[in-house]
Scaffold this active site. Structure first.
Site, PDB file in Angstrom:
ATOM      1  N   CYS A 187      45.190 -95.949 -28.826  1.00  0.00           N
ATOM      2  CA  CYS A 187      44.228 -94.972 -28.300  1.00  0.00           C
ATOM      3  C   CYS A 187      44.051 -95.121 -26.798  1.00  0.00           C
ATOM      4  O   CYS A 187      43.532 -94.219 -26.141  1.00  0.00           O
ATOM      5  CB  CYS A 187      42.897 -95.087 -29.030  1.00  0.00           C
ATOM      6  SG  CYS A 187      42.389 -96.777 -29.253  1.00  0.00           S
ATOM      7  N   GLU A 197      35.728 -93.080 -33.181  1.00  0.00           N
ATOM      8  CA  GLU A 197      36.486 -93.343 -31.955  1.00  0.00           C
ATOM      9  C   GLU A 197      37.772 -92.541 -32.107  1.00  0.00           C
ATOM     10  O   GLU A 197      38.517 -92.737 -33.068  1.00  0.00           O
ATOM     11  CB  GLU A 197      36.728 -94.857 -31.865  1.00  0.00           C
ATOM     12  CG  GLU A 197      37.285 -95.309 -30.557  1.00  0.00           C
ATOM     13  CD  GLU A 197      38.704 -95.747 -30.702  1.00  0.00           C
ATOM     14  OE1 GLU A 197      39.592 -94.979 -30.291  1.00  0.00           O
ATOM     15  OE2 GLU A 197      38.935 -96.833 -31.251  1.00  0.00           O
TER      16      GLU A 197
HETATM   17  P1  NAP Z   1      43.450 -88.893 -39.137  1.00  0.00           P
HETATM   18  O1  NAP Z   1      44.120 -87.648 -39.516  1.00  0.00           O
HETATM   19  O2  NAP Z   1      42.355 -88.793 -38.178  1.00  0.00           O
HETATM   20  O3  NAP Z   1      42.951 -89.588 -40.455  1.00  0.00           O
HETATM   21  C1  NAP Z   1      42.251 -90.827 -40.432  1.00  0.00           C
HETATM   22  C2  NAP Z   1      41.545 -90.979 -41.749  1.00  0.00           C
HETATM   23  O4  NAP Z   1      40.530 -89.998 -41.844  1.00  0.00           O
HETATM   24  C3  NAP Z   1      42.473 -90.766 -42.901  1.00  0.00           C
HETATM   25  O5  NAP Z   1      42.260 -91.801 -43.819  1.00  0.00           O
HETATM   26  C4  NAP Z   1      42.088 -89.424 -43.466  1.00  0.00           C
HETATM   27  O6  NAP Z   1      42.070 -89.436 -44.873  1.00  0.00           O
HETATM   28  C5  NAP Z   1      40.669 -89.222 -43.008  1.00  0.00           C
HETATM   29  N1  NAP Z   1      40.419 -87.813 -42.687  1.00  0.00           N
HETATM   30  C6  NAP Z   1      41.067 -87.070 -41.776  1.00  0.00           C
HETATM   31  N2  NAP Z   1      40.558 -85.845 -41.735  1.00  0.00           N
HETATM   32  C7  NAP Z   1      39.556 -85.805 -42.649  1.00  0.00           C
HETATM   33  C8  NAP Z   1      38.649 -84.812 -43.096  1.00  0.00           C
HETATM   34  N3  NAP Z   1      38.681 -83.589 -42.591  1.00  0.00           N
HETATM   35  N4  NAP Z   1      37.771 -85.132 -44.058  1.00  0.00           N
HETATM   36  C9  NAP Z   1      37.747 -86.369 -44.579  1.00  0.00           C
HETATM   37  N5  NAP Z   1      38.589 -87.338 -44.212  1.00  0.00           N
HETATM   38  C10 NAP Z   1      39.474 -87.070 -43.264  1.00  0.00           C
HETATM   39  O7  NAP Z   1      44.471 -89.937 -38.535  1.00  0.00           O
HETATM   40  P2  NAP Z   1      45.827 -90.493 -39.095  1.00  0.00           P
HETATM   41  O8  NAP Z   1      46.201 -89.896 -40.406  1.00  0.00           O
HETATM   42  O9  NAP Z   1      45.688 -91.938 -39.056  1.00  0.00           O
HETATM   43  O10 NAP Z   1      46.837 -90.027 -38.006  1.00  0.00           O
HETATM   44  C11 NAP Z   1      47.023 -88.671 -37.699  1.00  0.00           C
HETATM   45  C12 NAP Z   1      46.904 -88.448 -36.238  1.00  0.00           C
HETATM   46  O11 NAP Z   1      45.664 -88.974 -35.733  1.00  0.00           O
HETATM   47  C13 NAP Z   1      47.918 -89.156 -35.391  1.00  0.00           C
HETATM   48  O12 NAP Z   1      49.136 -88.503 -35.339  1.00  0.00           O
HETATM   49  C14 NAP Z   1      47.222 -89.227 -34.078  1.00  0.00           C
HETATM   50  O13 NAP Z   1      47.387 -88.028 -33.377  1.00  0.00           O
HETATM   51  C15 NAP Z   1      45.805 -89.392 -34.406  1.00  0.00           C
HETATM   52  N6  NAP Z   1      45.314 -90.773 -34.241  1.00  0.00           N
HETATM   53  C16 NAP Z   1      44.708 -91.085 -33.091  1.00  0.00           C
HETATM   54  C17 NAP Z   1      44.228 -92.355 -32.899  1.00  0.00           C
HETATM   55  C18 NAP Z   1      43.543 -92.715 -31.628  1.00  0.00           C
HETATM   56  O14 NAP Z   1      43.126 -93.849 -31.517  1.00  0.00           O
HETATM   57  N7  NAP Z   1      43.373 -91.842 -30.712  1.00  0.00           N
HETATM   58  C19 NAP Z   1      44.373 -93.330 -33.871  1.00  0.00           C
HETATM   59  C20 NAP Z   1      45.003 -92.981 -35.066  1.00  0.00           C
HETATM   60  C21 NAP Z   1      45.453 -91.688 -35.227  1.00  0.00           C
HETATM   61  P3  NAP Z   1      43.406 -89.275 -45.727  1.00  0.00           P
HETATM   62  O15 NAP Z   1      44.482 -89.977 -44.986  1.00  0.00           O
HETATM   63  O16 NAP Z   1      43.050 -89.897 -46.999  1.00  0.00           O
HETATM   64  O17 NAP Z   1      43.688 -87.831 -45.751  1.00  0.00           O
END
Ligand code: NAP
Length: 530
Positions: A301, A264
């Site tokens: 979200c 999601e």
């Molecule tokens: P994220 O970058 O999507 O990461 C979420 C989880 O997935 C983290 O635990 C991360 O691991 C892992 N992950 C991310 N990229 C990966 C990859 N290429 N391979 C394996 N694992 C991966 O989200 P976030 O760190 O929570 O937040 C960053 C940004 O995501 C926010 O600034 C926002 O823009 C977006 N976000 C959107 C929503 C929504 O509902 N739309 C919700 C939360 C976040 P690690 O942390 O261990 O690296």
């Protein structure tokens, strides 16, 4: 030294060399606990244990799974203030929000307990044999949903409880009969460890097999990548960015045995404001939408990131008042400096595009890690041509698009990427004149709202929280509510299988008295040989 460890089944483990700390964004300091990232050996141990546990756990009765899920809820409540304090110290979110999220988390667990105790959810479908059918006899066929196997759940940064360790994905997977390995979110690893301790206590107290649940720490993407690549893992649940979700989806598709990733991800949640509504209540709508945009510092979200209207005095008043209300809103903390960094970068990317007008971008001094909300507006034709303006800016930010006419409004909506929600604001049946635009919106979203705001996701069976890509990787499923259990099961048929060897859901006597589709009729009746 205080250490944060991994749960490999019931055992605590801290073998790795990579350590990290969580961060308190309100105080702008690192928290004290040192967390040990899971090593490759620990990851493998957790998967091997989950695979073994699956043999037993997949066969456990609905009643026993219900007792386990209820016990997790009880153990989470027993963590009491310790959990709330930890949550607040790692997220910058306030106590009221923490308590509200705990209510939701516990409620989700209990609703899955009720679901599996009842048993009807397995969709038992039975076609009895017709040995005398000509030209060929018909076999006895009986179908029900069975669990997929060990599931990896990624904790979400923006919901440390409800979408993380024992959140919706975990509750649904455990209810389905799948062992769960949580890849804890590094920003709230302490909250994750506390909740994991509650799940493990509940598992031990209710006699669940060791390995039914593990919780692994990570400070980077390596742990998640290894888990998704592991041949023992059969499905993945994820909430977060499009980049992260898509990377995991691609990884899972390239495995020798591809597996489903239910991610999601991003959404701008378009809102159509129709002319009469804007003409009659622009000021009220501006107030309501300023609150929705800034709720939880925009870190939902379902945040309304895109508002569409037809050029009119009403729309101009709305934009002006929305800006004013946003300026007056209290600045709020973001979850983590990295989330704030991403917010500022993405906001800058969108607001530096040509032909946009910045309505407000708060410039007043704010505390470290607090967000500056912003609103921009743009002409419909500019928005149509520039897809950078369509991207989610995760935080208190929204774009108001001023359309020339109804055709342009409809065209814009048709060109949007998939979304979690769409909203229509209308007065006195005026929606009847915009059937094309509303129809287009319905094709792009998972949930459509009338005269409301998209923020606030009710957890109930009729909720759809998902939508066409990239809102989610599979629009056929919801991530919220009891039907989210369907992501973790597959249909399975028994042909001519002896009655006493069938699962009780499919046996002639129907001991659970569940509703089943028997020879085309929905019934709770037993099957007799007459
Ligand atoms: P994220 O970058 O999507 O990461 C979420 C989880 O997935 C983290 O635990 C991360 O691991 C892992 N992950 C991310 N990229 C990966 C990859 N290429 N391979 C394996 N694992 C991966 O989200 P976030 O760190 O929570 O937040 C960053 C940004 O995501 C926010 O600034 C926002 O823009 C977006 N976000 C959107 C929503 C929504 O509902 N739309 C919700 C939360 C976040 P690690 O942390 O261990 O690296």
């Amino acid at each position: 030294m205080i250490t944060g460890r991994n749960y490999i089944g019931n055992e605590l483990s801290a073998k790795g060399a990579v350590i990290f700390k969580t961060f308190n964004p309100q105080l702008n300091v690192e928290n004290k606990t040192l967390f040990f990232e899971a090593t490759s050996v620990e990851i493998d141990d957790a998967v091997v244990l989950a695979t073994k546990a699956f043999n037993e756990y997949s066969q456990i009765s609905g009643t026993r799974k219900a007792v386990f899920l209820d016990a997790i809820a009880d153990e989470i409540l027993d963590l009491d203030d310790e959990l709330i304090k930890m949550y607040c110290s790692e997220s910058g979110l306030l106590e009221e929000r923490a308590k509200g999220e705990r209510v939701r988390t516990v409620g989700q667990l209990r609703s899955f307990a009720k679901l599996v105790e009842d048993g009807t959810w397995v969709n038992a479908t039975i076609d009895t044999a017709q040995p005398n059918r000509t030209p060929t006899p018909k076999p006895d066929l009986r179908k029900m949903s069975v669990p997929l196997g060990p599931v990896v759940v990624f904790g979400a940064s923006n919901f440390p409880l409800a979408y993380s360790t024992a959140g919706g994905d975990t509750a649904a997977a455990l209810a389905a009969g799948c062992p769960v390995i949580v890849k804890s979110h590094p920003m709230h690893a302490g909250t994750g460890e506390l909740v994991a301790s509650a799940v493990i206590k509940a598992a031990e107290k209710t006699g669940m097999p060791n390995g039914v649940f593990s919780n692994l720490n990570s400070s980077g993407i390596a742990v998640g990548t290894q888990l998704v690549s592991h041949s023992g893992i059969k499905a993945v649940g994820f909430t977060g960015s499009i980049r992260g979700g898509r990377a995991l989806f691609d990884l899972a598709s390239k495995r020798e045995e591809p597996i489903p990733v239910f991610a999601e991800m991003g959404s701008v949640n378009p809102v159509i404001m129709l002319p009469n509504a804007l003409s009659n209540r622009a000021i009220e709508l501006a107030k309501t939408y300023a609150s929705s945009i800034t709720l939880g510092t925009g870190q939902f979200c379902t945040n309304p990131g895109l508002i569409l209207g037809l050029k009119s005095d009403g729309l101009s008043i709305f934009i002006k008042k929305l800006g004013k209300n946003i300026l007056q809103s209290d600045p709020m903390c973001m979850l983590h400096p990295n989330i704030l960094g991403a917010y500022n970068t993405n906001k800058q990317k969108v607001t530096s595009q040509n032909a946009i007008e910045l309505v407000v971008d708060c410039t007043t001094d704010v505390k470290q890690n607090f967000a500056r909300p912003a609103i921009m507006t743009v002409d419909g034709n500019v928005f149509l041509e520039n897809t950078t303006l369509h991207q989610e800016v995760f935080g208190p930010f929204s774009v108001v698009v001023q359309c020339d006419n109804t055709e342009q409004l409809e065209k814009i909506i048709s060109k949007l990427e998939g979304q979690l929600t769409g909203t229509v604001i209308a007065d006195e049946k005026e929606e009847q004149n915009y059937k094309g635009a509303i129809g287009a919106l319905q094709n792009r979203v998972g949930r459509i709202i009338f005269n409301g705001v998209p923020t606030g996701v009710e957890v109930c069976p009729s909720m759809t929280h998902g939508g066409p890509y990239p809102a989610s990787t599979d629009s056929r499923f919801t991530a919220v509510g009891i039907h989210s259990i369907k992501r973790w099961v597959r249909p399975f048929s028994y042909q001519d299988w002896p009655n006493n060897l069938l699962p009780i859901e499919l046996q002639n006597e129907n001991p659970l008295e569940i509703s089943r589709l028997v020879n085309g009729d929905q019934t709770i009746s037993k099957i007799t040989n007459d």
